[in-house]
Write an enzyme that holds these catalytic residues in place. Structure first.
Site, PDB file in Angstrom:
ATOM      1  N   GLU A 177       0.860  -1.415   0.120  1.00 11.71           N
ATOM      2  CA  GLU A 177       0.025   0.059   0.189  1.00 11.71           C
ATOM      3  C   GLU A 177       1.070   1.219  -0.064  1.00 11.71           C
ATOM      4  O   GLU A 177       0.463   2.579  -0.061  1.00 11.71           O
ATOM      5  CB  GLU A 177      -0.913   0.058   1.350  1.00 11.71           C
ATOM      6  CG  GLU A 177      -0.404   0.102   2.523  1.00 11.71           C
ATOM      7  CD  GLU A 177      -0.038  -1.462   2.909  1.00 11.71           C
ATOM      8  OE1 GLU A 177       0.428  -2.127   2.278  1.00 11.71           O
ATOM      9  OE2 GLU A 177      -0.041  -1.859   4.181  1.00 11.71           O
ATOM     10  N   CYS A 282      16.294  -6.382   0.227  1.00 12.93           N
ATOM     11  CA  CYS A 282      16.523  -7.621   1.063  1.00 12.93           C
ATOM     12  C   CYS A 282      18.020  -8.376   0.709  1.00 12.93           C
ATOM     13  O   CYS A 282      18.310  -9.228   1.490  1.00 12.93           O
ATOM     14  CB  CYS A 282      15.371  -8.598   0.568  1.00 12.93           C
ATOM     15  SG  CYS A 282      15.548  -9.301  -0.943  1.00 12.93           S
TER      16      CYS A 282
HETATM   17  P1  NAD Z   1       5.850  -5.884   5.107  1.00  9.00           P
HETATM   18  O1  NAD Z   1       5.960  -7.158   5.777  1.00  9.00           O
HETATM   19  O2  NAD Z   1       5.595  -4.812   6.035  1.00  9.00           O
HETATM   20  O3  NAD Z   1       4.912  -5.956   4.124  1.00  9.00           O
HETATM   21  C1  NAD Z   1       4.720  -7.057   2.923  1.00  9.00           C
HETATM   22  C2  NAD Z   1       3.363  -7.196   2.647  1.00  9.00           C
HETATM   23  O4  NAD Z   1       2.577  -7.702   3.610  1.00  9.00           O
HETATM   24  C3  NAD Z   1       2.591  -5.733   2.070  1.00  9.00           C
HETATM   25  O5  NAD Z   1       1.630  -6.164   0.959  1.00  9.00           O
HETATM   26  C4  NAD Z   1       1.630  -5.538   3.210  1.00  9.00           C
HETATM   27  O6  NAD Z   1       0.384  -4.787   2.903  1.00  9.00           O
HETATM   28  C5  NAD Z   1       1.495  -6.748   4.039  1.00  9.00           C
HETATM   29  N1  NAD Z   1       1.133  -6.593   5.215  1.00  9.00           N
HETATM   30  C6  NAD Z   1       2.009  -5.828   6.322  1.00  9.00           C
HETATM   31  N2  NAD Z   1       1.729  -6.085   7.409  1.00  9.00           N
HETATM   32  C7  NAD Z   1       0.749  -7.005   7.496  1.00  9.00           C
HETATM   33  C8  NAD Z   1      -0.213  -7.789   8.370  1.00  9.00           C
HETATM   34  N3  NAD Z   1      -0.073  -7.527   9.838  1.00  9.00           N
HETATM   35  N4  NAD Z   1      -0.984  -8.623   8.041  1.00  9.00           N
HETATM   36  C9  NAD Z   1      -0.895  -9.072   6.931  1.00  9.00           C
HETATM   37  N5  NAD Z   1      -0.212  -8.514   5.929  1.00  9.00           N
HETATM   38  C10 NAD Z   1       0.421  -7.552   6.293  1.00  9.00           C
HETATM   39  O7  NAD Z   1       7.129  -5.850   4.100  1.00  9.00           O
HETATM   40  P2  NAD Z   1       7.739  -4.394   3.724  1.00  9.00           P
HETATM   41  O8  NAD Z   1       8.135  -3.227   4.635  1.00  9.00           O
HETATM   42  O9  NAD Z   1       6.871  -3.917   2.725  1.00  9.00           O
HETATM   43  O10 NAD Z   1       9.164  -4.918   3.007  1.00  9.00           O
HETATM   44  C11 NAD Z   1      10.387  -5.002   3.450  1.00  9.00           C
HETATM   45  C12 NAD Z   1      10.782  -6.188   3.866  1.00  9.00           C
HETATM   46  O11 NAD Z   1      10.383  -7.211   2.885  1.00  9.00           O
HETATM   47  C13 NAD Z   1      12.031  -6.342   4.621  1.00  9.00           C
HETATM   48  O12 NAD Z   1      11.898  -7.229   5.700  1.00  9.00           O
HETATM   49  C14 NAD Z   1      12.770  -7.188   3.497  1.00  9.00           C
HETATM   50  O13 NAD Z   1      13.745  -7.760   3.693  1.00  9.00           O
HETATM   51  C15 NAD Z   1      11.656  -7.753   2.884  1.00  9.00           C
HETATM   52  N6  NAD Z   1      12.054  -8.412   1.638  1.00  9.00           N
HETATM   53  C16 NAD Z   1      12.372  -9.647   1.241  1.00  9.00           C
HETATM   54  C17 NAD Z   1      12.516 -10.139   0.077  1.00  9.00           C
HETATM   55  C18 NAD Z   1      12.969 -11.682  -0.143  1.00  9.00           C
HETATM   56  O14 NAD Z   1      12.735 -11.981  -1.230  1.00  9.00           O
HETATM   57  N7  NAD Z   1      13.483 -12.282   0.840  1.00  9.00           N
HETATM   58  C19 NAD Z   1      12.464  -9.276  -0.985  1.00  9.00           C
HETATM   59  C20 NAD Z   1      12.020  -7.805  -0.962  1.00  9.00           C
HETATM   60  C21 NAD Z   1      11.930  -7.632   0.260  1.00  9.00           C
END
Ligand code: NAD
Length: 500
Positions: A177, A282
């Site tokens: 979002e 990441c």
């Molecule tokens: P995030 O976990 O906050 O959000 C990811 C998704 O989950 C979003 O679509 C969000 O709307 C949803 N979400 C958030 N909180 C939620 C909840 N309580 N319940 C259900 N859904 C929820 O992650 P972010 O801040 O958008 O991204 C950064 C993170 O992603 C970092 O930890 C990074 O390391 C990781 N990442 C990992 C990879 C990989 O391939 N391992 C790649 C890119 C990013």
């Protein structure tokens, strides 16, 4: 009036009905540039039901024709590359060149998906028994979902939608979002490329829409990328509901610098991998592990002037900028509070970016670069993912000690070793318990035709993203054993058939 972003359903943009919104910022100025609608369970369920209807015809479309849609999609992504990168930079904050890379690394997976007819071919055994043939086919799952993070708003949605659609599934994409506009543009391009309406539905939202996905009985599989606590939550709930699930989480990537490494090359690599995209990758390197005191001293000496020369600014400044702002004010506060914790817990702050401010952009979410030395494994800045421009140096006395740090950390996404010693590099690649390894390559993101995935708390479930694994994840295997009347023996058989 603030611009409103809704959803992309049945081939067009529609307004949300929930009355709930999240702010979409311009991270360079701190201004709210749009509001994105947060879908309700009813909106999600309706989108899934429409996707299920559309999926039937899409799966029946032969793989070559599905591949042609992917081919056209590649052409359109190239045509609109600059437009996509501009919108991406304006919502995410990364530099224009880096935003183009974000689109490009996704596009490369779509190129791979053009091979769907070949990748989906089954197996065949002629005359497995007398008059018996055995063959297998890979069939689409139905409706699948992709839930993606803010940091790669083009690449990761493309990694999800390309293989899922090429395999004949319909997809519900729930992007972050924080920067939802590029995923909406990708959906429009797919419609232009010939994807039938309803086969890709983009639902914007937060936890409510994610939970609705996890509980919807029609959704067969969930692919998630984001932080580890959410990855774990989604994996647990989706699998408890009987869904196929792969969830990729956070990281703390170590780069080991051996005494024989070219120290200029290692320092250059660390600058790009540690501070590029403001550390919001990441696969960013957040921990440098030099082996031996002399290596550590040389490395710090080489790093400091490079860090002090880093240019931090808005993407509109073009090539004059090395990295941009972080995604939100809350992210900035969190990073700076982690820096305070590092200082309180006794790490040496060799480069202090805390006072950083950019003239004309005082309200933007810019964070100056930080370098910590003499970090120890009990410190919070070592244990936790900071996801900002903060590099920690942990000094090791031996190769075994350095290897042990990377092995013992709870995350296992990526890692790298810098050395000229082939034996050390080979030993490292063989023994390390981490999913992606670089040898003199600081960010070893595998290419589209290999697979991407972390180990330990960086990945839940089996099968990686893109490459051949993605075609396995988005299909299930059916195996047929066939015998025709000429091969059938007379009389009933009461014991299990065996091959004698
Ligand atoms: P995030 O976990 O906050 O959000 C990811 C998704 O989950 C979003 O679509 C969000 O709307 C949803 N979400 C958030 N909180 C939620 C909840 N309580 N319940 C259900 N859904 C929820 O992650 P972010 O801040 O958008 O991204 C950064 C993170 O992603 C970092 O930890 C990074 O390391 C990781 N990442 C990992 C990879 C990989 O391939 N391992 C790649 C890119 C990013």
């Amino acid at each position: 009036m603030t611009r409103e972003i809704g959803h992309y359903i049945n081939g067009k943009k529609v307004a949300g009905t929930s009355g709930r919104f999240a702010d979409v910022f311009n991270p360079a100025t701190g201004e709210v540039q749009a509001k994105v609608s947060l879908a309700t369970k009813d909106e999600l369920d309706a989108a899934v039901a429409a996707a299920a209807k559309a999926q039937v015809g899409w799966e029946a479309t032969n793989p070559q024709k599905r591949a042609r849609v992917m081919m056209k999609f590649v052409t359109l992504l190239n045509r609109d590359m600059d437009k996509l990168a501009e919108v991406l930079s304006s919502e995410h904050g990364k530099t224009f060149a880096d935003a183009k890379g974000d689109v490009q690394r996704g596009l490369e997976v779509i190129e791979y998906c053009i091979g769907a007819p070949q990748l989906l071919k089954g197996e065949f055994t002629d005359s497995a028994g007398s008059g018996i043939d055995v063959y297998s086919m890979r069939q689409a799952l139905g409706v699948v979902a992709g839930i993606t993070p803010f940091n790669f708003p083009a690449m990761i949605p493309l990694w999800k939608m390309g293989p899922a659609l090429a395999c004949g599934n319909a997809m519900i994409l729930k992007p972050s979002e924080r920067d939802p506009s590029v995923p909406m543009m990708l959906a429009e391009l797919l419609t232009e490329a010939g994807l039938p309406d309803g086969v890709l539905q983009v639902i914007n939202g937060d936890k409510d829409s994610v939970d609705a996905i996890l509980d919807n009985e029609t959704v067969q599989a969930v692919g998630f990328v984001g932080s580890t606590p959410i990855a774990h939550y989604i994996y647990s709930r989706a699998t408890a509901n009987g869904k196929r699930c792969q969830c990729f989480g956070g990281a703390k990537n170590h780069m080991i610098i051996m005494p024989d490494a070219d120290m200029d090359q290692a320092a250059d690599a660390l600058i790009g991998a540690g501070y590029g995209a403001a550390g919001e990758r990441c696969m960013a390197i957040s921990v440098a592990v030099p082996v031996g005191e002399e290596t550590a001293n040389k490395l710090i000496e080489k790093l400091v002037p490079r860090i002090e020369k880093l240019k931090v600014g808005p993407y509109t400044a073009g090539a004059d900028v090395d990295y941009g702002p972080v995604i939100t004010g809350a992210a900035k506060e969190n990073i700076l509070s982690m820096v305070e914790t590092g200082v309180e817990q006794g790490a040496e702050l060799v480069v202090d970016g805390r006072g950083f401010s950019l003239q004309g952009y005082e309200d933007g979410f810019f964070v100056g670069p930080h370098l910590f030395d003499k970090v120890t494994t009990d410190m919070d800045i070592y244990k936790k993912e900071i996801f900002g421009p903060v590099l920690s140096c942990v000094r090791a006395q031996t190769y075994e000690e350095a290897l042990g740090y990377a092995m013992d950390h709870e995350y296992g996404n990526g890692t790298a070793i810098f050395t000229r010693d082939g034996d050390a590099a080979r030993d490292f690649a063989k023994r390390i318990n981490i999913g992606m390894v670089g040898i003199n390559v600081p960010i070893p993101v595998p290419l589209a035709y290999h697979t991407f995935g972390g180990w330990k708390k960086s990945g839940f479930g089996d099968l990686n993203q893109h490459g051949p694994d993605a075609f396995k994840f988005y299909t299930r295997t059916k195996t047929v054993t066939a015998r025709w009347p000429s091969g059938i023996k007379e009389g009933g058989e009461f014991s299990i058939p065996v091959m004698e």
